[in-house]
Design a protein around this motif. Structure first.
Motif, PDB file in Angstrom:
ATOM      1  N   GLU A   1      -3.520  -0.618   0.533  1.00  0.00           N
ATOM      2  CA  GLU A   1      -3.433   0.051   1.514  1.00  0.00           C
ATOM      3  C   GLU A   1      -4.896  -0.402   2.266  1.00  0.00           C
ATOM      4  O   GLU A   1      -4.932  -0.256   3.590  1.00  0.00           O
TER       5      GLU A   1
ATOM      6  N   ARG B   1       2.380  -8.207   5.886  1.00  0.00           N
ATOM      7  CA  ARG B   1       3.777  -7.695   5.470  1.00  0.00           C
ATOM      8  C   ARG B   1       4.529  -8.626   4.262  1.00  0.00           C
ATOM      9  O   ARG B   1       4.813  -8.446   3.221  1.00  0.00           O
TER      10      ARG B   1
ATOM     11  N   THR C   1       4.749  -8.170   0.263  1.00  0.00           N
ATOM     12  CA  THR C   1       5.957  -7.982  -0.298  1.00  0.00           C
ATOM     13  C   THR C   1       6.248  -9.150  -1.219  1.00  0.00           C
ATOM     14  O   THR C   1       6.632  -8.867  -2.158  1.00  0.00           O
TER      15      THR C   1
ATOM     16  N   SER D   1       8.795  -3.849  -3.087  1.00  0.00           N
ATOM     17  CA  SER D   1       7.758  -3.162  -2.396  1.00  0.00           C
ATOM     18  C   SER D   1       7.755  -3.279  -0.998  1.00  0.00           C
ATOM     19  O   SER D   1       7.079  -2.511  -0.257  1.00  0.00           O
TER      20      SER D   1
ATOM     21  N   GLU E   1       9.632  -1.645   1.278  1.00  0.00           N
ATOM     22  CA  GLU E   1       9.415  -0.206   1.749  1.00  0.00           C
ATOM     23  C   GLU E   1       8.184   0.287   2.031  1.00  0.00           C
ATOM     24  O   GLU E   1       7.621   0.908   2.930  1.00  0.00           O
ATOM     25  N   ARG E   2       7.647   0.440   0.678  1.00  0.00           N
ATOM     26  CA  ARG E   2       6.090   0.756   0.612  1.00  0.00           C
ATOM     27  C   ARG E   2       5.271   0.192   1.442  1.00  0.00           C
ATOM     28  O   ARG E   2       4.436   0.720   2.275  1.00  0.00           O
TER      29      ARG E   2
ATOM     30  N   ASP F   1       6.011  -1.397   4.333  1.00  0.00           N
ATOM     31  CA  ASP F   1       6.387  -0.935   5.736  1.00  0.00           C
ATOM     32  C   ASP F   1       5.678   0.358   5.992  1.00  0.00           C
ATOM     33  O   ASP F   1       5.190   0.444   7.017  1.00  0.00           O
ATOM     34  N   ARG F   2       5.815   1.407   5.121  1.00  0.00           N
ATOM     35  CA  ARG F   2       5.168   2.492   5.358  1.00  0.00           C
ATOM     36  C   ARG F   2       3.710   2.803   5.470  1.00  0.00           C
ATOM     37  O   ARG F   2       3.288   3.252   6.525  1.00  0.00           O
ATOM     38  N   MET F   3       2.947   1.700   4.688  1.00  0.00           N
ATOM     39  CA  MET F   3       1.616   1.755   4.653  1.00  0.00           C
ATOM     40  C   MET F   3       1.296   0.999   6.390  1.00  0.00           C
ATOM     41  O   MET F   3       0.254   1.641   6.839  1.00  0.00           O
TER      42      MET F   3
ATOM     43  N   ALA G   1       3.026   1.235   8.842  1.00  0.00           N
ATOM     44  CA  ALA G   1       3.294   2.155  10.069  1.00  0.00           C
ATOM     45  C   ALA G   1       2.104   3.245  10.070  1.00  0.00           C
ATOM     46  O   ALA G   1       1.876   3.621  11.304  1.00  0.00           O
ATOM     47  N   ALA G   2       1.742   3.511   8.933  1.00  0.00           N
ATOM     48  CA  ALA G   2       0.709   4.563   8.792  1.00  0.00           C
ATOM     49  C   ALA G   2      -0.605   4.165   9.420  1.00  0.00           C
ATOM     50  O   ALA G   2      -1.217   5.023  10.098  1.00  0.00           O
ATOM     51  N   HIS G   3      -0.860   2.809   9.518  1.00  0.00           N
ATOM     52  CA  HIS G   3      -2.192   2.350  10.206  1.00  0.00           C
ATOM     53  C   HIS G   3      -1.949   1.720  11.448  1.00  0.00           C
ATOM     54  O   HIS G   3      -2.914   1.159  12.011  1.00  0.00           O
TER      55      HIS G   3
END
Length: 264
Positions: free
Chosen positions: A217, A241, A245, A252, A254-255, A257-259, A261-263
């Motif tokens: 993160e 990314r 990965t 991993s 998807e996780r 990608d989520r991180m 997107a969040a930042h």
């Protein structure tokens, strides 16, 4: 922002550590476990650990690179090579710009003098002037939350307190090249959270960032590209990314990608 041309270039850089008493196999094994390199012999037949091998990197202003890899893979050795602490045994390394290394936290700290004095010395070590450090003193002191302790000798500090002082100083300066190892640890989570915000500001001001961390993160937060260091070599480099990965395994994606997107 930094002035002039800031860059890091290494070509086939290797860092070897000689093991002088290699007769005892157990010593060799113990050392190897720590250094994470591979064993060879140099031309004068001294047994050496190849801590880094054939490192070719070209970084320019604006680059934000995360380093991933297991403990002992060579991340810390690479940071020391990029900071000029280690010279390459073979190959070459050229660093242009003022470097702020944040991993050898003991460097520039004197246990016999006060926290205040250590703040100034640490600043001088990082290329600032005494006057600049005095001007920042109140703000640095406040950030450490150490209050009256700053008037006491550094030897009375816990490791966590020393880390606070070092982080407060380094996040107050204007580095051209910031080399950061999150393994500095030993700081309570609340303080680290506060330090992260300052680190983000610092990264925004730095010309180049190279950041070693075990926190995906945190890497996503601060870096745009990454390198996977394995047994002293660069196993993969590319976007944050792709490298995260590959390092964490296909599950991993998807996780990661989520991180990201969040930042974003």
């Amino acid at each position: 922002m930094s002035s002039g041309h800031v860059s890091i270039d290494t070509h086939d850089a290797c860092v070897d550590f000689p093991i002088f008493d290699a007769k005892s196999r157990s010593v060799k094994k113990a050392f190897l476990g720590r250094a994470g390199g591979s064993i060879g012999r140099n031309s004068s037949n001294v047994v050496v650990v190849e801590a880094l091998r054939d490192i070719t990197i070209s970084l320019k202003e604006g680059d934000r690179v995360g380093l991933v890899g297991h403990n002992g893979a060579g991340k810390s050795t690479l940071l020391r090579l990029l900071s000029g602490i280690y010279e390459p045994t073979r190959g070459r390394a050229s660093i242009q710009g003022r470097v702020a290394p944040v991993f050898d936290l003991g460097v520039g700290m004197d246990p016999e003098i006060s926290g205040f004095e250590n703040i100034i010395i640490r600043g001088l070590f990082l290329g600032m002037t005494r006057k600049q450090m005095l001007a920042k003193m109140d703000e640095i002191a406040e950030f450490t939350e150490l209050g009256d302790y700053l008037a006491m000798p550094m030897r009375t500090y816990s490791t966590g307190m020393r880390v606070r002082v070092a982080l407060a100083v380094v996040t107050s300066i204007e580095p051209e090249i910031l080399l950061l190892d999150e393994g500095i640890g030993a700081v309570d989570a609340e303080f680290m959270k506060k330090a992260r915000v300052r680190l983000q500001d610092l990264v925004a001001r730095a010309g180049i960032l190279v950041f070693a961390s075990h926190s995906d993160e945190f890497l996503v937060q601060l870096c745009s590209s990454a390198m996977w260091i394995d047994h002293g070599t660069v196993r993969q480099s590319g976007s944050i990314r792709d490298v995260l990965t590959a390092y964490n395994g296909p599950d991993s994606a998807e996780r990661v990608d989520r991180m990201i997107a969040a930042h974003a």
